[in-house]
Design a protein around this motif. Structure first.
Motif, short mmCIF file in Angstrom:
data_model
loop_
_atom_site.label_atom_id
_atom_site.label_comp_id
_atom_site.label_asym_id
_atom_site.label_seq_id
_atom_site.Cartn_x
_atom_site.Cartn_y
_atom_site.Cartn_z
N ILE A 15 -5.54 -1.19 4.60
CA ILE A 15 -5.41 -0.38 3.54
C ILE A 15 -5.41 1.16 4.04
CG2 ILE A 15 -6.32 0.65 1.38
CD1 ILE A 15 -6.83 -2.38 0.55
N HIS A 16 -6.63 1.14 4.83
CA HIS A 16 -6.99 2.49 5.51
C HIS A 16 -5.91 2.75 6.49
CE1 HIS A 16 -8.63 5.03 8.69
NE2 HIS A 16 -9.58 5.48 7.81
N LYS A 72 -9.44 -4.14 4.22
CA LYS A 72 -10.07 -2.90 4.24
C LYS A 72 -9.40 -1.87 5.37
CE LYS A 72 -14.36 -0.19 3.86
NZ LYS A 72 -15.88 -0.32 4.20
N SER A 78 -7.51 1.02 -3.43
CA SER A 78 -7.98 -0.57 -3.18
C SER A 78 -7.91 -1.29 -4.55
CB SER A 78 -9.40 -0.54 -2.40
OG SER A 78 -10.24 0.19 -3.15
N SER A 79 -8.20 -0.70 -5.59
CA SER A 79 -8.26 -1.66 -6.86
C SER A 79 -7.02 -1.73 -7.81
CB SER A 79 -9.39 -1.01 -7.59
OG SER A 79 -9.17 0.33 -8.06
N ALA A 116 -3.67 -8.23 -1.22
CA ALA A 116 -4.85 -8.49 -0.37
C ALA A 116 -5.29 -9.82 -0.75
CB ALA A 116 -6.00 -7.52 -1.07
N ARG A 172 -4.35 -5.61 -5.04
CA ARG A 172 -5.17 -6.60 -4.95
C ARG A 172 -4.41 -8.03 -4.76
NH1 ARG A 172 -9.74 -6.09 -9.39
NH2 ARG A 172 -10.40 -7.80 -7.92
N VAL A 230 0.96 -1.04 -0.05
CA VAL A 230 0.09 -0.01 0.03
C VAL A 230 0.67 1.22 -0.12
CG1 VAL A 230 -1.69 1.32 1.31
CG2 VAL A 230 -1.77 -1.24 1.08
#
Length: 404
Positions: free
Chosen positions: A386-387, A383, A195-196, A204, A201, A113
């Motif tokens: 990533i945040h 989620k 996130s995409s 993730a 990904r 990230v």
């Protein structure tokens, strides 16, 4: 005279005996005729509307529990005969290795990230460089145009004009190079958000895989029922697919009744059924309905099916399995066990049903939602990671610095 009287008496006695035998014979014929008529009327009014068999047994789902990951058994919560609720933990594998792998995947996602955030920052930086180079090109073009006018009047030398032209070409080359670098970096983040992004990904997905592997060290009951066939032991290292135990939901049992092929002519799906078990006797009657008629005989589906092409062939009446769906009225008070013997009687009055199901089921026959939460929890974890490592985390850090 005496002999004549004796002969007459004997003749009279023989005549009486003959008449008695005729009466008895006629009576026997009448009794047999009455019995035959009784059997006929019984068949016509009752017997032909019912088919029964005692070649019937209780069957049900045997949910075999197998691990999806390898590990060492550190806890067994139940034993044979215990009742378990849906979602209850039954076996716990050692989670140490899976915890390490999950932490490694989380760290990799956080690192990715932050790297991808750098790609977005690079794009913004190259956009600023392009704007700067465009200004330099405009300045060089204006300088070259001014010097061109001056050279026509002889105010400057041709060498100064050449320097101005070289500066313009250099500014244009620098702009082209900046645009190329912008395009190269923009291609890495075009049409994506944090996130995409493909790299995020991929990282993730590794987190999700590690999370599921960690969750699967806890083996839960997919359905409420009773434990049977427990073979797992403490300290045993189990592999994926190894049988540990089975859960038997006794509220989902049914009857498999094997009827002769000569009994199936008037049998239809949906007909009413009465079932008596050898366990409780005829005092307890279970009610149900014909759910399906077998699509093949037992011998046809056996491991070594019969071969009738030999000269020693003997015709044998075949049996087909008929599944009976039980109502739940007596199952709660008088539970059945898998494998018990029963007697089944089918009421043939209703002929509206089909011989075979006309369409496929609209909904799954059996399903469980015990494992649904695992994916949802993995998504929540991703989620949050990533945040915590994205632009929101930077904004929070800047806010904290400003407060101090």
């Amino acid at each position: 005279m005496t002999d004549t009287a004796n002969n007459q008496a004997q003749n009279e006695q023989q005549g009486k005996n003959s008449r008695k035998r005729k009466v008895y014979f006629i009576g026997l014929i009448l009794v047999l005729a009455a019995a035959g008529l009784g059997v006929y009327f019984y068949h016509e009014t009752y017997g032909r509307f019912y088919e029964s068999t005692d070649d019937a047994y209780v069957d049900g789902n045997l949910i075999e529990l197998t691990p999806q990951v390898s590990g060492t058994v550190v806890s067994i919560a139940v034993d044979n005969g215990d009742f378990v609720e849906k979602g209850q933990t039954l076996v716990q594998l050692d989670p140490s290795d899976s915890e390490v792998q999950l932490q490694s995947a989380e760290a990799e996602l956080a690192h990715t990230v932050r790297q991808v955030r750098g790609l977005y920052s690079n794009v913004d930086g190259y956009k600023a460089q392009v704007s700067e180079k465009q200004v330099e090109v405009q300045r060089a073009e204006a300088d070259y145009a001014r010097r061109l006018k001056l050279s026509k009047g002889g105010a400057i030398s041709k060498e100064d004009l050449a320097h101005a032209r070289d500066a313009l070409n250099a500014a244009r080359s620098a702009l082209t190079n900046a645009k190329q670098q912008l395009d190269s970096n923009a291609a890495l983040v075009d049409d994506t958000v944090l996130s995409s992004h493909p790299e995020i990904r991929a990282a993730a997905a590794k987190v999700k895989q590690a999370y599921l592997a960690h969750e699967r060290t806890t083996i839960k009951a997919p359905e409420s029922g009773y434990i049977a066939q427990r073979s797992v032991q403490l300290g045993k290292h189990v592999q994926p697919g190894a049988a540990l135990m089975a859960v038997v939901p006794l509220h989902q049992v049914w009857i498999d009744a094997n009827f002769k092929e000569t009994q199936l002519r008037d049998m239809r799906i949906g007909q009413e059924v009465e079932v008596e078990s050898d366990l409780y006797g005829d005092d307890i009657v279970y009610r149900g309905k014909v759910e399906s008629l077998g699509v093949g005989t037992g011998s046809a589906f056996s491991l070594l099916p019969a071969q009738n092409a030999s000269g020693n062939w003997i015709k044998i009446v075949q049996r087909l399995p008929v599944r009976i769906r039980l109502e739940g009225d007596n199952l709660q008070k008088h539970p059945l066990r898998i494998g018990l013997s029963t007697k089944v009687t089918v009421d043939l009055h209703n002929q509206d049903g089909a011989l075979l199901p006309p369409k496929s089921p609209d909904e799954p026959r059996y399903e469980t939602n015990v494992y649904d939460r695992q994916i949802a929890a993995a998504d929540e974890l991703i989620k949050q990671l990533i945040h915590d490592n994205g632009p929101a985390a930077v904004a929070m850090a800047d806010t904290e610095v400003a407060k101090h």
